[in-house]
Motif scaffolding. Sequence first.
Motif, PDB file in Angstrom:
ATOM      1  N   PHE A   1       0.832  -1.207   0.000  1.00  0.00           N
ATOM      2  CA  PHE A   1       0.000   0.000   0.000  1.00  0.00           C
ATOM      3  C   PHE A   1       0.866   1.256   0.000  1.00  0.00           C
ATOM      4  O   PHE A   1       0.633   2.181  -0.797  1.00  0.00           O
ATOM      5  N   LEU A   2       1.869   1.303   0.874  1.00  0.00           N
ATOM      6  CA  LEU A   2       2.709   2.499   0.971  1.00  0.00           C
ATOM      7  C   LEU A   2       3.493   2.735  -0.306  1.00  0.00           C
ATOM      8  O   LEU A   2       3.586   3.869  -0.790  1.00  0.00           O
ATOM      9  N   ARG A   3       4.054   1.670  -0.872  1.00  0.00           N
ATOM     10  CA  ARG A   3       4.815   1.820  -2.119  1.00  0.00           C
ATOM     11  C   ARG A   3       3.912   2.256  -3.269  1.00  0.00           C
ATOM     12  O   ARG A   3       4.282   3.135  -4.056  1.00  0.00           O
ATOM     13  N   SER A   4       2.723   1.666  -3.366  1.00  0.00           N
ATOM     14  CA  SER A   4       1.808   2.041  -4.450  1.00  0.00           C
ATOM     15  C   SER A   4       1.258   3.454  -4.267  1.00  0.00           C
ATOM     16  O   SER A   4       0.811   4.078  -5.230  1.00  0.00           O
ATOM     17  N   SER A   5       1.344   3.965  -3.031  1.00  0.00           N
ATOM     18  CA  SER A   5       0.929   5.347  -2.761  1.00  0.00           C
ATOM     19  C   SER A   5       2.048   6.337  -3.042  1.00  0.00           C
ATOM     20  O   SER A   5       1.873   7.539  -2.830  1.00  0.00           O
ATOM     21  N   GLY A   6       3.205   5.836  -3.480  1.00  0.00           N
ATOM     22  CA  GLY A   6       4.295   6.710  -3.887  1.00  0.00           C
ATOM     23  C   GLY A   6       5.365   6.966  -2.839  1.00  0.00           C
ATOM     24  O   GLY A   6       6.268   7.776  -3.079  1.00  0.00           O
TER      25      GLY A   6
END
Length: 193
Positions: free
Chosen positions: A164-169
């Motif tokens: 989630f954190l990585r896909s949120s940038g």
Amino acid sequence: MEFLEQRIRKDGQVRPGNILKVDSFLNHQLDVDLLDEVGKAFYDRFKDKGINKILTVEASGIAIACMTARYFHVPVVFAKKARSKNIDGDTYTSLVHSFTYGKDYTVTMAKKFLGPEDRVLLVDDFLAVGKAMRGLIDICSQAGADVAGIGIAIEKGFQEGGSFLRSSGYDVCSLAIIDHMEDDGQIFFRQED
């Protein structure tokens, strides 16, 4: 990082419910030499990001944050899990859920310690579903501070927090990512995404 994976294999204990017990070196009894390596690894990864604050949630993240801050030469700020009488002035608050304790906390931080001039490195001992990190991100958003990176000692890669954190940038550095754990105590790691 190999040094942390080796230590987890040596001293970590797998418990029912996908719990990894690392209390002999990371979050109850502290191996300061190991924590120093963790802090240096985070510094090496994020040293060019202009970080001027390290932020975590009490209590297990504080030791990691302090060892990391030694390399950056910046202050550590931590969100408290309970509003105490010694927090004065205006505060930022955010609701977080603790996977380990199975309960919600409203974390609190004095506004005077975080503002729009800050480039923040968030750190913690574990990342599972990511609720603590989302709470810290929320506090940074309220303050207008920039989240320059996220440093995690141990990520449970089979749970959704890191993805989630990585896909949120967000730039997430997890030193040990657990792919899965077996009931017989075996722990399988994967390389960072």
